[in-house]
Design an enzyme around this catalytic site. Structure first.
Site, short mmCIF file in Angstrom:
data_model
loop_
_atom_site.label_atom_id
_atom_site.label_comp_id
_atom_site.label_asym_id
_atom_site.label_seq_id
_atom_site.Cartn_x
_atom_site.Cartn_y
_atom_site.Cartn_z
CG ASP A 387 -1.52 1.38 1.86
OD1 ASP A 387 -1.76 2.10 0.53
OD2 ASP A 387 -2.12 1.65 2.55
CD GLU A 405 -2.43 4.41 2.69
OE1 GLU A 405 -2.80 5.88 2.12
OE2 GLU A 405 -2.36 4.50 2.77
CD GLU A 406 -5.82 8.32 -1.18
OE1 GLU A 406 -5.40 9.10 -0.26
OE2 GLU A 406 -5.00 8.23 -1.65
#
Length: 855
Positions: A387, A405-406
């Site tokens: 990540d 990541e989001e």
């Protein structure tokens, strides 16, 4: 397919889902035997290779498979087109076309996937409570006399909404906030305005500060009216019921994962869903303050109020809508069919003293698979999936952020709960999440991100009920000046961060899974893709793991990485040798604001000076020393210079491993970029200064080894003369003389006014970056010449000092802070000195030393 309306077909599919739940698992003894066996589910019969996209599979013959495995180098970048000419005829040409269309290079992806149909072996010990592992659910039968405390209201534990000590001021008295929450949620909620009123009833001190326009937009414009009615009549009551189950589901104090401490927390998926439902209704106390001195200033926010706020741009509103679709779809799934698995969150910390001594590492590079297609979560099944995290885990998932990541956090919403108890990561810390489940599919990226529908995750479980999916969150540096990532301190920080994330001593080294990663810390973080790929490859090798790298559509990057890896493997280069060369790259190749040689070209020359540049692809580089057209015009002069250097033997002495750090190797076919000084020659400190006469008829030579004026073209001489004459006619002859104090009597200020004016104009050129406009506050900048707009500069970036150590870190969303905390904006570290702090006199002195202008 709707993210809110129930789907009867999907309901039926859930009942007959092949995905094993806890109740479908074999007995504990059988599972432990599976975990201990080397490859319990290995399938040796298939003749298929996994496609990098994860969508199709390409059949190959058993004979060709054996040929590829029997090659002397298993890491060859040309394995996808192995000996097709031996299978002559139409089939050979057809196979060759298929191989050329394959978007990956290196070893086969199946070579990195071990056992259990590619999901590998469990990477963690079975769940067992101890001093370093908090288990939030009961394992085995209850023991008499063991009654742990049900609540802990202190700075080392999460302050739960249902705690008896959770009080809220109402008038002159304090009331139980949990009772206020229950009273607000038991009222009917018919629309988004009622939902806002319910949330604000126990957060009324934020009236006028919290914005719910994004939530209102979602229900009015983001989805159909029928879906809106379905949400408020069917799904929302189920979410409220899940919220109110908190006291029954969370019966133990939930610890915080603080800095500098190795600790793990195991939760059931049902507990995670309950905590997320409370975050949706913004019930967690003391998690809304944005002040520097607030209790949770070093923690990410967890309440969803920022996700509900509106965005000025329509693209921002669309991001909010797509995120809410993913989250509502998750709640629909868990409310209809509660998951029965477990998840473990592990904070891993290794002090800097415990990290490897990289210069002495003797590890040889391991297998590598590089693909320009596919994603980490799609093609990295059974691997340790990276990540690209923010140090505040989750980054802008609850804000406007919508990158790697989001996106991972919204398609796997169980990851979001890590923000509840994980403090921001330090330089040698990482967060490992094992057992998370994917609930949604998606399309696009950033502004183009869209929820694409339901996803049935068939990943098997380990003996503790966790899915065999491991996500490692490691945060990269955010640097204002990209060149500073090559400084040794920043190189060490990045490789140590990757090492901490990849290190695992709980598993037999032979059973370690490969690492699935990509362009970590690049993009807005300004990381160099080739450097980050090499650092991650070195860290994976040091920890005993292979690497699967996804370039996200960059074919040139894929080829460059595979060429470098093949070169390192064929030359039997160790990690330590590469590290030593990396540490010298900045000092030897950074000149006048640019790199005079690319990183990979530099490594090729250092390791094997006979390695020709034509063997290396030159596209997609991180810095352009000269444009292609200028490189062609300089080729003849470069070849002449190369012949002279070969005679003197300078190339051999400069490329040895034991060379002095003060020497800089300048490749024969590369020169410094042209600037306002018309490509004035930059010589190393080892050569003697030469005299440059600006009359083209008068030229002298002081050394045969130094570059002569004949090496420069007539256009360069004419341009240099033109700039010098124009500088001497400046009307600001005495300004610089008054502002700059001389070091010695022979310094700039003691020269003639015309000379000082010329120095001032040269110092303000674009090629000198920070020199431009950096005179004393009382000085005025010289007027631009009309012809200056025609001159090109290689870079507008200012020149950072070589000794600087920039450690910028974004505190929330990519490239910025979304908490509204003024203290969390990116800033310089203490040991960094701004280029503006350097005096004009020092920069001009260094400049004349570089180009050897006659004094």
């Amino acid at each position: 397919m709707s993210c809110i309306e129930p789907d009867l077909k999907r309901k039926k599919m859930n009942k007959s889902d092949d995905s094993p739940g806890i109740t479908d698992l074999p007995s504990a003894q059988e599972l432990e035997e599976m975990c201990m066996s080397p490859d319990p589910f290995e399938d040796s019969s298939p003749e298929r290779i996994s496609s990098p996209e994860g969508e199709g599979r390409m059949k190959i013959s058993e004979e060709m498979q054996k040929e590829s495995e029997n090659l002397p180098n298993a890491h060859s970048s040309d394995k996808s087109s192995l000996k097709f000419e031996e299978h002559g005829g139409e089939s050979a040409s057809a196979n060759k076309e298929i191989a050329e269309s394959i978007p990956w290079k290196g070893c086969f992806l199946t070579e990195l996937q071990k056992g259990r149909n590619g999901y590998g072996m469990p990477q963690l010990h079975p769940i067992k409570p101890n001093s370093n592992h908090t288990v939030m659910f009961q394992i085995g039968p209850k023991k008499d006399g063991s009654h742990p405390p049900s609540d802990a209201w202190d700075s080392n534990h999460v302050r739960l909404p249902c705690s008896p000590q959770n009080k809220y001021p109402v008038g002159d008295s304090l009331k139980s906030r949990w009772e206020m929450v229950k009273a607000a949620l038991q009222k009917p909620v018919q629309n988004s305005k009622d939902l806002e009123d319910a949330i604000m009833s126990y957060n009324d001190k934020y009236l006028g500060r919290w914005d719910f326009s994004g939530l209102h937009y979602f229900f009015s414009e983001g989805i159909e009216e029928e879906e809106t009615q379905c949400f408020f009549s069917e799904l929302l009551p189920q979410i409220i019921e899940l919220v109110l189950q908190l006291p029954a589901l969370i019966t133990h104090p939930l610890p915080l994962l603080r800095k500098g401490r190795n600790h793990s927390i195991s939760l059931t998926q049902q507990q995670v869903a309950c905590l997320l439902a409370n975050a949706f209704f913004c019930t967690f106390p003391r998690r809304n303050a944005a002040r520097k001195a607030s209790e949770y200033a070093t923690f990410p926010d967890i309440n969803f109020n920022r996700l509900f706020q509106g965005q000025k741009k329509k693209a921002g509103m669309q991001r909010t809508c797509e995120k809410l679709k993913c989250i509502f779809h998750y709640f629909r799934r868990v409310c209809h069919s509660p998951p029965k698995g477990n998840i473990t969150f592990s904070r891993r910390c290794i002090p800097p003293s415990g990290c490897p001594s990289w210069e002495s590492s003797g590890h040889f590079f391991r297998k590598l698979h590089v693909s320009s297609h596919g994603t980490i979560e799609e093609c990295g099944k059974g691997m340790l999936q990276v990540d690209f995290a923010n140090k505040m885990v989750g980054g802008g998932v609850l804000g406007w952020g919508c990158v790697q990541e989001e996106i991972r956090f919204v398609i796997c919403p169980e990851l979001i709960i890590a923000r509840l108890f994980t403090e921001c990561l330090d330089a040698t810390e990482a967060l490992l999440i094992t057992g998370c489940e994917q609930f949604s599919t998606y399309e696009g990226y950033a502004d183009d991100f869209t929820w694409a529908g339901d996803y049935q995750d068939s990943t098997p479980h380990d003996c503790s009920g966790r899915k065999l999916c491991s996500v490692i969150a490691i945060d990269a540096l955010y640097l204002r000046y990209p060149a500073q990532q090559f400084v040794v301190t920043n190189l060490l920080r990045e490789i140590n961060k990757a090492y901490v994330g990849f290190f695992n001593q709980e598993v037999n080294p032979d059973h370690l899974s490969a690492v699935a990663t990509g362009n970590w810390g690049c993009g807005v973080y300004r990381g160099n893709t080739r450097l980050k790929a090499l650092l991650q490859l070195m860290a994976a090798t040091q920890t005993g793991r292979a690497l699967a790298y996804f370039t996200f559509g960059d074919d040139q990057l894929r080829d460059d990485i595979v060429l470098m890896h093949t070169f390192l493997v064929n030359h039997k280069v160790t990690v330590g040798l590469v590290w030593r060369h990396l540490c010298r790259y900045y000092d030897q190749c950074y000149r006048s604001g640019i790199f005079n040689q690319e990183l990979y070209d530099y490594l090729y020359k250092c390791i094997d000076p006979t390695y020709t540049k034509k063997d290396v692809s030159s596209k997609g580089r991180h810095t352009a020393v000269l444009s292609t057209s200028k490189m062609k015009t300089k080729q003849s002069n470069s070849n002449q210079s190369k012949d002279k250097q070969d005679k003197t033997g300078t190339d051999k002495s400069e490329n040895t491993l034991t060379e002095s750090p003060s020497k800089s190797y300048i490749p024969d076919n590369e020169m410094h970029a042209s600037t306002d000084l018309a490509n004035a020659t930059v010589e190393s400190s080892e050569t003697k200064p030469r005299t440059i006469s600006f009359d083209s008829k008068v030229q002298s030579r002081e050394s045969k080894n130094s570059m002569t004026p004949t090496d420069k073209t007539k256009s360069q001489q004419h341009s240099l003369k033109k700039i010098w004459n124009r500088s001497c006619q400046s009307s600001h002859n005495h300004t610089l003389q008054q502002n700059v104090k001389p070091k010695t009597p022979s310094s700039t200020a003691s020269r003639s006014p015309s000379r000082a004016s010329a120095v001032r104009r040269l110092g303000a050129s674009r090629s000198l970056g920070p020199l431009r406009g950096l005179g004393s506050r009382g000085s005025t900048s010289p007027k631009r010449s009309p012809n200056r707009n025609k001159q090109k500069s290689p870079s507008r970036n200012p020149i950072p000092p070589k000794s600087a150590s920039l450690e910028f870190q974004s505190n929330n969303d990519i490239g910025g802070d979304e908490f509204g905390r003024s203290d969390l904006h990116s800033s310089f570290s203490e040991n960094f000195t701004r280029p503006q702090h350097l005096t004009i006199q020092k920069r001009i002195s260094d400049y004349f030393y570089e180009i050897n202008v006659p004094k």
